[in-house]
Write a protein that holds these residues in place. Sequence first.
Motif, PDB file in Angstrom:
ATOM      1  N   VAL A 308      38.446-159.540  57.847  1.00  0.00           N
ATOM      2  CA  VAL A 308      39.391-160.484  58.440  1.00  0.00           C
ATOM      3  C   VAL A 308      38.626-161.295  59.476  1.00  0.00           C
ATOM      4  CG1 VAL A 308      41.441-159.060  58.072  1.00  0.00           C
ATOM      5  CG2 VAL A 308      40.154-158.826  60.196  1.00  0.00           C
ATOM      6  N   GLU A 309      39.196-162.417  59.886  1.00  0.00           N
ATOM      7  CA  GLU A 309      38.532-163.284  60.856  1.00  0.00           C
ATOM      8  C   GLU A 309      38.562-162.701  62.255  1.00  0.00           C
ATOM      9  OE1 GLU A 309      36.981-166.246  59.840  1.00  0.00           O
ATOM     10  OE2 GLU A 309      37.406-165.187  57.977  1.00  0.00           O
ATOM     11  N   ASP A 310      37.597-163.092  63.069  1.00  0.00           N
ATOM     12  CA  ASP A 310      37.637-162.759  64.495  1.00  0.00           C
ATOM     13  C   ASP A 310      39.005-163.114  65.057  1.00  0.00           C
ATOM     14  OD1 ASP A 310      35.098-161.833  64.671  1.00  0.00           O
ATOM     15  OD2 ASP A 310      34.301-163.481  65.851  1.00  0.00           O
ATOM     16  N   LYS A 325      33.383-170.747  43.420  1.00  0.00           N
ATOM     17  CA  LYS A 325      33.383-169.570  44.286  1.00  0.00           C
ATOM     18  C   LYS A 325      34.702-168.841  44.016  1.00  0.00           C
ATOM     19  CE  LYS A 325      31.944-170.331  48.470  1.00  0.00           C
ATOM     20  NZ  LYS A 325      30.700-169.554  48.638  1.00  0.00           N
ATOM     21  N   VAL A 326      34.638-167.560  43.706  1.00  0.00           N
ATOM     22  CA  VAL A 326      35.836-166.779  43.427  1.00  0.00           C
ATOM     23  C   VAL A 326      36.220-165.983  44.667  1.00  0.00           C
ATOM     24  CG1 VAL A 326      36.871-164.995  41.974  1.00  0.00           C
ATOM     25  CG2 VAL A 326      35.250-166.625  40.975  1.00  0.00           C
ATOM     26  N   TRP A 327      37.480-166.127  45.082  1.00  0.00           N
ATOM     27  CA  TRP A 327      38.003-165.456  46.278  1.00  0.00           C
ATOM     28  C   TRP A 327      39.085-164.462  45.888  1.00  0.00           C
ATOM     29  CZ3 TRP A 327      37.262-167.281  51.605  1.00  0.00           C
ATOM     30  CH2 TRP A 327      36.425-168.400  51.710  1.00  0.00           C
ATOM     31  N   TYR A 328      39.260-163.456  46.741  1.00  0.00           N
ATOM     32  CA  TYR A 328      40.399-162.539  46.645  1.00  0.00           C
ATOM     33  C   TYR A 328      41.009-162.428  48.031  1.00  0.00           C
ATOM     34  CZ  TYR A 328      37.858-161.487  42.404  1.00  0.00           C
ATOM     35  OH  TYR A 328      37.195-161.620  41.213  1.00  0.00           O
ATOM     36  N   GLY A 329      42.326-162.490  48.093  1.00  0.00           N
ATOM     37  CA  GLY A 329      43.012-162.437  49.376  1.00  0.00           C
ATOM     38  C   GLY A 329      44.118-161.405  49.381  1.00  0.00           C
ATOM     39  N   VAL A 330      44.304-160.772  50.533  1.00  0.00           N
ATOM     40  CA  VAL A 330      45.395-159.814  50.742  1.00  0.00           C
ATOM     41  C   VAL A 330      46.170-160.295  51.967  1.00  0.00           C
ATOM     42  CG1 VAL A 330      45.938-157.452  51.465  1.00  0.00           C
ATOM     43  CG2 VAL A 330      44.204-157.854  49.709  1.00  0.00           C
ATOM     44  N   PRO A 331      47.489-160.487  51.869  1.00  0.00           N
ATOM     45  CA  PRO A 331      48.246-161.000  53.015  1.00  0.00           C
ATOM     46  C   PRO A 331      48.173-160.076  54.220  1.00  0.00           C
ATOM     47  CG  PRO A 331      49.718-160.179  51.291  1.00  0.00           C
ATOM     48  CD  PRO A 331      48.344-160.215  50.708  1.00  0.00           C
ATOM     49  N   GLY A 332      48.345-160.652  55.399  1.00  0.00           N
ATOM     50  CA  GLY A 332      48.280-159.868  56.631  1.00  0.00           C
ATOM     51  C   GLY A 332      49.259-158.710  56.645  1.00  0.00           C
ATOM     52  N   SER A 333      50.385-158.864  55.976  1.00  0.00           N
ATOM     53  CA  SER A 333      51.382-157.788  55.926  1.00  0.00           C
ATOM     54  C   SER A 333      50.871-156.571  55.172  1.00  0.00           C
ATOM     55  CB  SER A 333      52.666-158.305  55.260  1.00  0.00           C
ATOM     56  OG  SER A 333      52.391-158.761  53.936  1.00  0.00           O
ATOM     57  N   ASN A 334      49.816-156.741  54.375  1.00  0.00           N
ATOM     58  CA  ASN A 334      49.243-155.634  53.588  1.00  0.00           C
ATOM     59  C   ASN A 334      47.901-155.163  54.140  1.00  0.00           C
ATOM     60  OD1 ASN A 334      50.264-155.462  50.164  1.00  0.00           O
ATOM     61  ND2 ASN A 334      51.443-156.316  51.846  1.00  0.00           N
ATOM     62  N   ALA A 335      47.510-155.654  55.322  1.00  0.00           N
ATOM     63  CA  ALA A 335      46.194-155.322  55.868  1.00  0.00           C
ATOM     64  C   ALA A 335      46.033-153.818  56.067  1.00  0.00           C
ATOM     65  CB  ALA A 335      45.964-156.063  57.184  1.00  0.00           C
ATOM     66  N   THR A 336      47.044-153.182  56.642  1.00  0.00           N
ATOM     67  CA  THR A 336      46.971-151.740  56.881  1.00  0.00           C
ATOM     68  C   THR A 336      46.892-150.977  55.569  1.00  0.00           C
ATOM     69  OG1 THR A 336      48.230-151.987  58.937  1.00  0.00           O
ATOM     70  CG2 THR A 336      48.105-149.779  57.987  1.00  0.00           C
ATOM     71  N   ALA A 337      47.628-151.445  54.553  1.00  0.00           N
ATOM     72  CA  ALA A 337      47.605-150.783  53.242  1.00  0.00           C
ATOM     73  C   ALA A 337      46.229-150.884  52.603  1.00  0.00           C
ATOM     74  CB  ALA A 337      48.668-151.404  52.334  1.00  0.00           C
ATOM     75  N   LEU A 338      45.555-152.043  52.762  1.00  0.00           N
ATOM     76  CA  LEU A 338      44.196-152.180  52.236  1.00  0.00           C
ATOM     77  C   LEU A 338      43.253-151.196  52.918  1.00  0.00           C
ATOM     78  CD1 LEU A 338      42.128-155.285  51.396  1.00  0.00           C
ATOM     79  CD2 LEU A 338      41.280-153.777  53.191  1.00  0.00           C
ATOM     80  N   GLU A 339      43.331-151.114  54.236  1.00  0.00           N
ATOM     81  CA  GLU A 339      42.457-150.200  54.966  1.00  0.00           C
ATOM     82  C   GLU A 339      42.699-148.759  54.534  1.00  0.00           C
ATOM     83  OE1 GLU A 339      43.594-151.176  58.907  1.00  0.00           O
ATOM     84  OE2 GLU A 339      42.555-153.109  58.924  1.00  0.00           O
ATOM     85  N   LYS A 340      43.961-148.409  54.323  1.00  0.00           N
ATOM     86  CA  LYS A 340      44.302-147.050  53.890  1.00  0.00           C
ATOM     87  C   LYS A 340      43.723-146.758  52.499  1.00  0.00           C
ATOM     88  CE  LYS A 340      48.319-144.028  53.129  1.00  0.00           C
ATOM     89  NZ  LYS A 340      49.817-143.963  53.147  1.00  0.00           N
ATOM     90  N   ALA A 341      43.849-147.740  51.591  1.00  0.00           N
ATOM     91  CA  ALA A 341      43.336-147.552  50.227  1.00  0.00           C
ATOM     92  C   ALA A 341      41.828-147.385  50.226  1.00  0.00           C
ATOM     93  CB  ALA A 341      43.744-148.745  49.357  1.00  0.00           C
ATOM     94  N   MET A 342      41.116-148.179  51.029  1.00  0.00           N
ATOM     95  CA  MET A 342      39.661-148.072  51.057  1.00  0.00           C
ATOM     96  C   MET A 342      39.211-146.756  51.680  1.00  0.00           C
ATOM     97  SD  MET A 342      38.375-151.994  51.797  1.00  0.00           S
ATOM     98  CE  MET A 342      36.661-151.556  51.585  1.00  0.00           C
ATOM     99  N   ARG A 392      44.941-162.324  59.884  1.00  0.00           N
ATOM    100  CA  ARG A 392      44.770-160.930  59.468  1.00  0.00           C
ATOM    101  C   ARG A 392      44.853-160.748  57.951  1.00  0.00           C
ATOM    102  NH1 ARG A 392      47.371-155.070  61.234  1.00  0.00           N
ATOM    103  NH2 ARG A 392      45.393-153.969  61.036  1.00  0.00           N
ATOM    104  N   ALA A 393      44.574-161.818  57.218  1.00  0.00           N
ATOM    105  CA  ALA A 393      44.517-161.721  55.762  1.00  0.00           C
ATOM    106  C   ALA A 393      43.104-161.308  55.365  1.00  0.00           C
ATOM    107  CB  ALA A 393      44.880-163.055  55.127  1.00  0.00           C
ATOM    108  N   TYR A 394      42.959-160.117  54.820  1.00  0.00           N
ATOM    109  CA  TYR A 394      41.645-159.700  54.322  1.00  0.00           C
ATOM    110  C   TYR A 394      41.253-160.593  53.150  1.00  0.00           C
ATOM    111  CZ  TYR A 394      40.871-155.409  56.979  1.00  0.00           C
ATOM    112  OH  TYR A 394      40.601-154.507  57.985  1.00  0.00           O
TER     113      TYR A 394
END
Length: 819
Positions: A308-310, A325-342, A392-394
């Motif tokens: 996520v950005e500074d 350039k291929v991007w993937y984005g996860v909304p800020g509302s799912n930031a905690t869920a991404l961290e948990k999954a990783m 906070r969008a990963y």
Amino acid sequence: MENPPLESEIKEDMSLKNHPPDKDKDKDTIMEQPSSPRHRKVVARWLPDEAQRPIIDDAPVFTPSLEEFVDPLAYIEKIRPLAEPYGICRIIPPSTWKPPCRLKEKSIWEQTKFPTRIQTVDLLQNREPMKKKPKSRKRKRRRNSRMGSSKRRSGSSPAESTSSPEAEEKFGFNSGSDFTLDEFEKYALHFKDSYFEKKDSGGDIVKWTPSVDDIEGEYWRIVEQPTDEVEVYYGADLENGVLGSGFYKRAEKFTGSDMEQYTLSGWNLNNLPRLPGSVLSFEDCDISGVLVPWLYVGMCFSSFCWHVEDHHLYSLNYHHFGEPKVWYGVPGSNATALEKAMRKHLPDLFEEQPDLLHGLVTQFSPSILKDEGVQAYRVVQNSGEYVLTFPRAYHAGFNCGFNCAEAVNVAPVDWLAHGQNAVELYSKETRKTSLSHDKLLLGAAYEAVKALWELSASEGKENTTNLRWKSFCGKNGTLTNAIQARLQMEEGRITALGRDSSSLKKMEKDFDSNCERECFSCFYDLHLSASGCKCSPEEYACLKHADDLCSCDVKDGFILLRYTMDELSSLVRALEGESDDLKIWASKVLGIEHSDEDQTKTSSVISEEKKLKEGSFDLNIDLEMDYQEDVKEEASTSGGELTASENLGVSVEPINLGFLIFGKLWCNKYAIFPKGFRSRVKFYNVLDPTRMSNYISEVLDAGLMGPLFRVTLEESPDESFFNVSAQQCWEMVMRRVKDTSTSLGLPILPQFESINGLQMFGFLSPSIVQAIEALDPNHRLVEYWNHKNQTSSDSKDHFISSNCSASLTKGKLFGVDLM
């Protein structure tokens, strides 16, 4: 690329065989290890039958009209409700938007080298833990100057990024060759052609170009189920001083006015962060990668890992040229869920490195995220397109081939709530910050007060900027709520400390003006409040860690407040539109005089129970004083002739008063020169003398030489004039105007024979003089005060002499013998 080869299998790249390196020109190549990818034959190959392309939905694509494209912040605000739930989106500019790329100039393309890093793609997700964790990255922050850098805290990344060199070396991203763009393009094409080559039934190689889907499937196969070592180069996080921006900043090289739409546009990433309405405009330091764009030169499979950005800022990335350039984005509302999954899927790495995601060295499949219930979306960015990421969008991604992109951050007012959450999170993680969030928050509040006051005035200055700021105010306004939330946070923390009111003190206005104050424990920024103790005068804590600062008796401790809680409550009411409070705050922000009744109301705002020291309504900005006053009478000229500055009726707008350095060189008989002083004034444009433009005058520190004066054309920052004399600085500007006029065949105005440098800086403007003198209450700058006192004395003597001449008889005045 390949598995590590045997010594006998190491071969030089064919392009290097055909073009033997010059001893001096390519010594960086010769000095590389023989096992470097640049010296190896590409032996790893595409395995189409094992493709692992993620099946996820695409993020939305927006196509602004010409009218919508005029204002980037307004357009971002318009699409935010539609795009933010995806965390990322693509913006395709109007077909007429074709900014020329300065990187394609021959001198840059063929001669300017940039550093790269080696990425081992097959280890981005599947690697063993390391014994030592990588250090946090350190962002470079510098004042608006080409004269060195200024310290500030560390951070993570702008838009896309790899990671800090320290982290990368521990995780396999070692330093690579230095390339020119021309060399890198040739190398990238060779790699991709070799990797994806096809053979016909007879065994002959067939020229073939893989699709984006083909490359994407192979990329995730390498990441998730590697069979070979694949190493690539990435020219990432390239700072402005390496290749420079891909956008042109100056239009004077070009005939006509076509270039102005590109050099002055907000979509030019050099301009975006400080556009009116972006709270980053209240940050006076050039933070590399946040306020100053970074470049990214990629090749096939070069990657930017999940991050996520500074400060959870927005980011905008522009694709200058090359393959997608291929991007993937996860909304800020799912930031905690991404961290948990990783953490679930990479437990060993997270056990060793709890802040693994701050290192930007770990990739992770969107397919796994999807299986874990995390919403992830895809964007394919082509040349000439923008990608916008939300707070906070990963986001993560990779390049499909040789390309170049540029990225920077921006902070619309709606970011403030996200930014507050970010600094609280940083505090919990003991992570350094890149920005003073409170300074930006208060800067936005001051600007809103100015706008509300101007709109409430009889003439009602309704312009786009004022109306925009008004839209963030009022009850439940975005900015009002942000100030209110910060007030409640401060109130709660002060109450929790349970300190006696006698321990509350007023913060000095220059408390953090010449050094960055942060909590000794969690690095929380201390612009708004700080806790200290007599035992350690230079060490402070935030209100959350006040009791941890030392073991001294509580009575030896104190709490510094920039504003009392009553003052902040008044500021909230001012933003809500309460006329009395608005008048109080406008009086400080704009230097507006008000009645005795208003003065009484101002005093009533100060909480009696706090009993802070006098001068409670210190905004630490007395920056926007009344700069419309006439200062002609202050300028002294010879022969009674008007100087250019006097003829213009100069109105100097102060931006920053700076702070005093008590040395002989930091004043003269006529003025005091605070370090960090900045002001704005209109004068003839050095590039086009037919029009008036704003100039920024500054006082910098030249070490033993004392103050260094600089004048910069605001719309063209490269047009700067330096000198150890304020007078010489403005004379240089004057000469440049005259030279340009001559070259364009324009008449030279007769009044431009001299100019008053002190006046153009604002050092003869009474309101500015008064504010600067207040910084030296003990009259430590002796040369200035001695001259001022002598002048005052001479003026008084002249007054007495003139008005009492009738009383002079026989050498006596009022009975005193004058002989």
